[in-house]
Design an enzyme around this catalytic site. Structure first.
Site, PDB file in Angstrom:
ATOM      1  N   GLY A  50       0.822  -1.204   0.000  1.00 54.22           N
ATOM      2  CA  GLY A  50       0.000   0.000   0.000  1.00 54.22           C
ATOM      3  C   GLY A  50       0.856   1.255   0.000  1.00 54.22           C
ATOM      4  CG  HIS A  51       3.215   2.251   3.351  1.00 55.90           C
ATOM      5  ND1 HIS A  51       3.155   1.104   4.107  1.00 55.90           N
ATOM      6  CD2 HIS A  51       2.639   3.224   4.099  1.00 55.90           C
ATOM      7  CE1 HIS A  51       2.585   1.371   5.270  1.00 55.90           C
ATOM      8  NE2 HIS A  51       2.256   2.653   5.293  1.00 55.90           N
ATOM      9  CD  GLN A 171      -4.268   9.749   8.016  1.00 52.69           C
ATOM     10  OE1 GLN A 171      -3.952   9.352   9.135  1.00 52.69           O
ATOM     11  NE2 GLN A 171      -3.693   9.283   6.911  1.00 52.69           N
ATOM     12  CB  VAL A 194      -2.969  -1.569  -2.122  1.00 49.49           C
ATOM     13  CG1 VAL A 194      -2.364  -2.892  -2.553  1.00 49.49           C
ATOM     14  CG2 VAL A 194      -2.550  -0.465  -3.086  1.00 49.49           C
TER      15      VAL A 194
END
Length: 356
Positions: A50-51, A171, A194
């Site tokens: 994901g990052h 967020q 993801v």
């Protein structure tokens, strides 16, 4: 090509430089004098795919002439009493490998005393009413701490663009609001969630789940899928029904745009949303139908062993995170938070209510 930051690596080239001190990091930024734009991806480490998708999206947007910085900082201000600050994974060596492979130029991984040099800040950002709902209600003070460190890191990294995942929908909404309200000169880019092969949204906390807990946790993505599909079916069967285009993942669908602001992942792969389809908002019928279908899945998961302990399921307006009415039209986010064992998980899907 932009001037290299070091003999080993330059913008857009393999390799990454690590900085832990603010002064050294600022000196590195001063050495970047190329024509390209700057991008930042803020993380708390324990980097996963994901990052990596965020870093690839940043690299795609700024190109080879740009500079991509990844921050790695476990921010104590956003952890409440009893939360997992001490056990939050620290994997910096592995993080450097992920960042380099995804296209980052710099990793800024400061210790706490470098970010909060005088101790905990006496003046902090306040998320306001928008940050007191849902995640904010479950984790008091969390969003104040999050916005405080994001504001500080925006000042320190001085980016043109900042990339955040859509999995943390509240967020992302708050960061966009802060940037708008306080005139930060940066573009906030959301990147689709993801997922792992079984549909679970990628999270550093997934590693805490046992096999049985993971099986229960899949109820989150199933609930999002059932909510969306129930709404679609109701729309298709209603008089003067909505014109619902083929699913972007179906064989009959036209090709969709790519890139971090489109519906494909930044590396050309399908970026999946909460239901396993692409991240295009689904056009559905009524909020009532969606809520009921999602809730049914979550209620059933509460009877499993181990059970899913629901914190909230909400269908909200993404601009202010207020619950939408049953006659709502336009975009909405179906968001879920729950605990399985000792692990708290969140997930969401974007929907669209309205007439064709």
């Amino acid at each position: 090509m932009s001037p290299k930051l070091s003999p080993e690596a330059g913008p857009g080239e393999p390799g990454v430089e690590l900085f832990t001190r603010r002064a050294d990091f600022q000196a590195a930024l001063a050495r970047f004098a190329g024509p390209g734009r700057r991008a930042v991806v803020m993380t708390m480490g324990a980097l996963h795919e994901g990052h990596a998708s965020l870093i690839r999206a940043a690299r795609a947007r700024v190109g080879a002439e740009g500079l991509v910085t990844v921050t790695v900082f476990v921010n104590p201000l956003q952890f409440g009493a009893g939360e997992d600050l001490d056990r939050y994974p620290r994997t910096l060596d592995a993080d450097l490998e992920v960042a380099a492979a995804a296209g980052a130029d710099i990793v800024f991984a400061p210790p706490v005393e470098e970010v909060y040099a005088g101790g905990e800040p006496r003046v902090r950002m306040a998320a306001g009413p928008m940050g007191e709902r849902y995640e904010g209600a479950s984790r008091p003070g969390h969003f104040d701490g999050m916005l405080t460190v994001v504001a500080k890191l925006l000042h320190l990294t001085r980016p043109d663009l900042a990339f955040f995942g859509e999995k943390d929908a509240q967020q992302l909404a708050l960061i966009r609001r802060m940037v708008l309200d306080l005139d930060f000169p940066v573009e906030i880019v959301g990147v689709p969630t993801v997922r792992e092969d079984d549909g679970l949204a990628l999270s550093s906390r997934n590693r805490y789940l046992s096999a049985r807990e993971r099986s229960t946790a899949l109820a989150l993505s199933r609930a999002l899928s059932e909510g969306r599909e129930a709404g679609r079916q109701a729309a298709a069967q209603a008089p003067h029904s909505l014109s619902i285009p083929p699913s972007p993942s179906s064989p009959d669908s036209p090709s969709s745009p790519s890139g971090p602001d489109g519906h494909d992942g930044p590396d050309g792969r399908d970026a999946r949303d909460g239901s396993g389809g692409l991240a295009r908002p689904a056009r559905v019928a009524s909020p009532r139908t969606v809520r009921a279908a999602a809730r049914a899945v979550l209620d059933a998961a509460a009877l499993l062993e181990p059970p899913l302990v629901l914190d909230y399921v909400a269908l909200v307006d993404p601009s202010d995170f207020t619950e939408v009415a049953d006659d709502h039209t336009g975009e909405a986010v179906l968001a879920i938070a729950a605990k399985v064992g000792d692990t708290r998980l969140i997930d969401n899907v974007r929907l669209w209510f309205g007439v064709a």
